[in-house]
Design a protein around this motif. Structure first.
Motif: not given
Length: 543
Positions: A293-315
């Motif tokens: 959800l944090g990734a979807v709200a981002q407007n910068d590629i590097k911040r968006l990828l940082s949030f996807t990094l957090v999300s996929h730790i959950g898997y």
């Protein structure tokens, strides 16, 4: 594994340290520094490939440094999981090093002193390798401190205000997690008289359940901060994007995975069973959902990828919390996949920033037409991260979802639904980047960068071949994970069965005469179809 080959395992730590020392003496010779760093890391990768080949069939070998027998001496343990992590981390690190070296030699300039970068980078790799090989908690702590000390230097390269501010947050959080880890080690030693993990696997079972739970929670919190699981992940999206592109890439690929590795190793070896599986499932669900959800709200590629990094730790935590061979095997596969894919995406983000002058989606447009190669380099790992068939991201997630369905509990099914939801939102976030940065025209960008209007020879100079080639190599490596998914899943399943069984690890370190404590409860016999591999016959008695 042969005895002679086993004794080579400490070289995975020693070679980068020696390389760092040599590189530091060559501060006035940048080209010689780069040559030394690349050569040392290539040799380290070759050594680790031999270790992986030797442990491919599930063998475990303990190397006693100085011939001190455990639990008194330092022990390094090589098994399928640790050797796989060594190979993947070194392969990714080598590509990032080549990328960084080309960036430093390019006309566009690398904004950190090369004389500091190369020794610090090799020390970081030494710390990562030491953590993967460590057979006792204190040496694991030392590995963390080595890599964290080097990461402090790498994060603040260039000395800009933003990097110093982010570095302060990173240092404070890292020190707190290390302090918690050190306190937990002290308490464990006070309760058992040892920090050797194989010895602890025997002695922790003799403690009062309340004390076991306290020690268990303290280690999970310490490792959870390092792995950036929710709600301990607040520091990562603000820290990683400010660092130089190669530094951000290697941090995203490796540092959080060392925390995940520590969680997997201690959960399976020191605290087997399902004592805290339900809280771990809740943490995994929140990490997946809140992160994306944090990734979807981002407007910068590097911040968006940082949030996807957090999300996929959950898997990865999801697979660990299932406590089954199928779940843990899928998690092991997903860790190897994610190290490769996440690193390649951050390198591509660095190329986007270099080519377009910005990583903000409001200022990007037309990159697909301006640089088709850059578009391809982004598209392939992006689809892999989103879990589009037939890529390895899809295969890893499918294995996790099948393991969750096979377990059949309400919480496991909720996690399956959460995993699908997070995967769909990952696709949405990635599609948003593709649409705004690559697909739309430059005229549609809110505030386009002047570099977007550059064409011809000047445009080609903005992306040095030395930076594009390592990025392409990582993208190809991500595709190779798909092509060779069958053997890798077989290795992951054998690794999971080996860790859940514990006997091979304990006997390799303490000797074959040591009795392995029984588990309090039998494991779930449900297995997912993902375990239909040659290793399935060895996993039936895993727990």
């Amino acid at each position: 594994m042969s005895v002679n080959l086993a004794y080579l395992a400490p070289l995975a730590v020693l070679l980068p340290i020696l390389g760092a020392a040599v590189a530091f003496t060559l501060v006035r010779h940048p080209r010689a520094q780069r040559t030394v760093s690349v050569s040392v890391l290539s040799l380290t990768l070759l050594l680790e490939c031999f270790l992986l080949a030797s442990s491919w069939d599930g063998g475990t070998t303990a190397v006693r440094l100085g011939h001190w027998f455990p639990p008194f001496g330092i022990v390094m343990v090589v098994d399928a999981f640790s050797s796989l992590m060594l190979v993947v981390s070194s392969a990714v690190s080598l590509c990032v090093l080549l990328y960084a070296s080309a960036q430093g030699a390019s006309e566009s300039g690398y904004d950190g002193p090369v004389s500091i970068f190369h020794p610090s980078y090799l020390i970081l790799i030494a710390g990562v390798s030491n953590a993967f090989l460590s057979g006792d908690l204190f040496n694991l702590y030392v590995g963390f401190e080595i890599l964290l000390t080097a990461s402090y230097v790498l994060m603040t390269l260039g000395g800009t205000e933003a990097r110093i501010r982010a570095g302060v947050t990173y240092v404070v959080v890292s020190v707190v997690s290390s302090l918690l880890f050190l306190i937990a080690i002290g308490m464990i030693y006070a309760a058992t008289g040892t920090v050797n993990m194989a010895d602890l696997a025997v002695k922790l079972a003799q403690l009062d359940p309340g004390i076991q739970t306290l020690l268990h929670v303290m280690l999970l919190v310490a490792f959870g901060i390092k792995a950036a699981v929710f709600p301990l992940s607040f520091w990562l999206p603000d820290s990683y994007p400010t660092a130089p592109a190669p530094v951000t890439a290697v941090f995203a690929g490796l540092l959080t995975k060392v925390g995940v590795y520590a969680m997997v190793r201690t959960e399976t070896l020191l605290f087997p069973g399902d004592t805290l599986n339900q809280p771990l499932m809740v943490v995994a669900l929140l990490t997946m959902v809140v992160g994306i959800l944090g990734a979807v709200a981002q407007n910068d590629i590097k911040r968006l990828l940082s949030f996807t990094l957090v999300s996929h730790i959950g898997y990865m935590v999801f697979g660990l919390a299932l406590s089954s061979t199928a779940g843990l095997g899928a998690a092991v596969f997903y860790v190897a996949h994610h190290i490769t894919i996440q690193t390649s995406l951050f390198l591509v983000a660095g190329l986007v920033e270099l080519r377009a002058g910005s990583s903000s989606l409001d200022r990007l447009g037309g990159l697909g037409k301006l640089s088709p190669l850059l578009a391809v380099l982004f598209f392939i790992p992006a689809m892999n991260l989103a879990g589009i068939p037939p890529f390895s991201g899809f295969l890893g997630k499918l294995g996790l979802l099948q393991a969750g369905v096979a377990q059949g509990t309400v919480l496991a099914v909720i996690l399956v639904v959460g995993g699908v939801f997070a995967s769909l939102l990952t696709l949405l976030a990635i599609a948003r980047v593709w649409n705004r940065a690559f697909w739309r025209t430059t005229d549609d960008a809110e505030d386009p960068e002047p570099e977007l209007l550059t064409t011809g020879a000047a445009a080609r100079r903005l992306m040095p071949r030395g930076m594009v080639a390592p990025t392409a190599a990582l993208v190809v490596l991500g595709v190779a994970l798909t092509v060779f998914a069958g053997p890798l899943f077989g290795l992951a399943d054998r690794s999971a069965a080996q860790m859940l069984d514990r006997s091979s690890y304990i006997h390799a370190v303490l000797g074959p005469d040591v009795a392995v404590p029984p588990l309090e409860a039998p494991p779930s016999s449900a297995e997912s179809p993902a375990t239909d591999s040659p290793s399935a016959d060895t996993s039936g008695g895993a727990r």
